[in-house]
Design a protein around this motif. Structure first.
Motif: not given
Length: 540
Positions: A108-116, A126-132
């Motif tokens: 089991t692993f919560n992989i931390l969504a880039p939007i968070y 500023v979130r990781e989801s903005d940087f592919r």
């Protein structure tokens, strides 16, 4: 004695020194060099220039990211992951052969969504989801580790279902490795959700269900009913194709203590659904594995509720941790960080560092074997809810006598009325809100509290609730097959926990490594082996 030396006659041709070939000499001949120089060489140069420009673009993006993020290893995602190989000796692909017995594993692993994933503490937007480049590199590394561990069952939380490229990468990579994958988005377009992957070499999926809580947190759960592909050899004369129910979920984050009732209700719904599913499909007793991010520690109400329902934490069983407070403080000297909800609690192990910088153990793989001793679900729910009510009252410094007076309110007698307790619950934010107790739930709690059914709760009934202990009826009534001789018994197939490992390994000591950036959660993997159980026919 002198010898005559014969000198050869001079040649008629004039001797010319041998010259090196020049570039012009090649250009004056129809050689392959012309074709290489004028055609292939410019092509190579153009490829080099394109690669250089692309790399420059990536580097500029990483430089931009480095300006936002204080993490020193931003260009080296998850540097601590490369220092050691987790779970090397117990990868599913090797465990069965090295241990000499059948087994399965679950991760089991919560992989931390880039939007968070926040990149700048001063600018939360500023979130990781903005940087592919960043989220793609991090998730590729996650996939690589999942493929390396090759667990029979993989349960992921905060899976970014809203990004087609990321979804395709996981589904394609896991599918090529032999997994069936099932994803489920949270309600109200939250962007993330769950992904459960079942390895086809180990299990066949018989059925699956999706559970939508439709509550304050838009949380969901997946239920998968699976059967082992190859029979488990229980002994030399008998094998069985074992069926298991697997649940993957991610409970609400406790932004304040009043939200504990929401997480408790989410678990209650899961267990109700389990009962309904097994009853409607006329299923015999079978092992149940609950995986996920439970957003609560061992001292929380959800943990105690699940224990009262016969579930055990695979990690705590593997490491011989108990539920006692003394055992819960074993690692108090290892870290000065504390769980965010229970400020006096220092855990044995941790699995999460939240956005506030606090650490706690919140990720579990729960196991319940067939016929495991458990209370009636409704009674356990009532005790858990009363536990939260008690916690809320103690939070405002109300001792037992003061709490009784508070709940009694303006009642003329020395007892608590239904209307008085409803008013008290509203004051501690457990009713009257969208995420609070419903009318029916409050009514059910009242029925449990009013033991003699006379319409009021006197002090003795209140004291029974206040002093209720969680684990009075938690003794197992299932044991290995060589015990309980002479007792009327049923046989069942269950699982024994062989090993459980958290990675990175520092979290097993209650320490969160600063150079770990793969997620804000640790990965938890457990290995189980099938065992024959003899279960007494006693009723609960």
């Amino acid at each position: 004695m002198n010898q005559d030396i014969t000198v050869p006659p001079p040649s008629n041709s004039v001797h010319k020194p041998k010259l090196r070939p020049t570039l012009n000499s090649y250009f004056n001949k129809p050689t392959l060099f012309k074709a290489f120089f004028f055609c292939f060489l410019p092509f190579l140069i153009s490829l080099f220039l394109i690669a250089y420009l692309n790399q420059s673009g990536k580097n500029s993006e990483m430089v931009l990211l480095a300006g936002f993020c204080n993490d020193s290893d931003i260009a080296n995602v998850g540097s601590s992951e490369s220092k050691s190989v987790p779970f090397q000796e117990t990868r599913t692909g090797h465990a069965c052969s090295t241990m000499g017995e059948p087994c399965i594993s679950c991760t089991t692993f919560n992989i931390l969504a880039p939007i968070y994933k926040r990149l700048d503490q001063q600018n939360q937007s500023v979130r990781e989801s903005d940087f592919r480049a960043f989220w793609l590199a991090r998730n590729k590394k996650i996939v690589n580790w999942l493929l390396y561990e090759r667990s029979s069952i993989i349960c992921l939380q905060e899976f970014w279902v809203g990004n087609e490229e990321l979804v395709h990468m996981y589904e394609e990579s896991l599918g090529a490795a032999g997994y069936d994958t099932f994803k489920l988005a949270r309600t109200n377009n939250r962007g993330d959700g769950l992904l459960t992957a079942i390895h086809k070499e180990y299990f066949k999926v018989l059925n699956r269900r999706e559970l939508f809580f439709n509550d304050f947190g838009d949380r969901v759960a997946q239920l998968l009913h699976v059967q082992s592909v190859a029979p488990f050899s229980i002994n030399q004369n008998e094998s069985v194709q074992q069926e298991i129910i697997i649940v993957n979920t991610h409970l609400l984050f406790p932004h304040d203590s009043s939200l504990s009732i929401v997480r408790l209700h989410q678990v209650y719904q899961i267990l109700q659904y389990l009962e309904t599913y097994q009853r409607e499909n006329k299923l015999s007793q079978m092992p149940v594995i609950l995986c996920g991010d439970w957003n609560g520690s061992k001292r929380g109400h959800v943990y105690k509720f699940l224990r009262s329902q016969g579930f055990v934490s695979s990690y705590d069983i593997a490491h011989e941790y108990t539920d006692s407070d003394a055992d819960a403080h074993k690692s108090a000297m290892l870290t000065d960080k504390k769980c965010w909800l229970y400020s006096s609690y220092i855990p044995q192990w941790v699995s999460h560092r939240n956005h506030r910088g606090n650490i706690c153990g919140v990720d579990f793989i729960w196991l319940r074997n067939p016929h495991k001793s458990q209370k009636m679900l409704k009674i356990s729910w009532a005790e858990a809810a009363f536990g939260i009510i008690k916690y809320q009252l103690k939070k405002v410094s109300l001792a037992e006598n003061d709490a009784f007076a508070f709940l009694r309110a303006d009642s003329s007698g020395n007892h608590i009325t239904y209307s008085a307790i409803c008013n008290a619950l509203r004051q501690v934010n457990l009713t009257g809100l969208s995420h609070g107790l419903s009318f029916q739930e409050t009514k059910d709690l009242w029925v449990q509290a009013d033991a003699d059914g006379n319409g009021v709760v006197d002090y003795e009934e209140f004291k029974r609730i206040w002093d209720a202990t969680w684990l009075q009826h938690m003794d197992e009534d299932c044991s290995l097959e060589d015990s309980n001789e002479g007792i009327a018994e049923d046989e069942a197939i269950g699982f024994a926990v062989k090993k459980a490992v958290l990675f990175p390994h520092e979290v097993e000591k209650g320490i969160w490594p600063e150079n770990y950036s793969l997620s804000d959660h640790a990965r938890l993997t457990a290995v189980f082996s099938p065992v024959r159980l003899r279960c007494s026919k006693q009723s609960l």
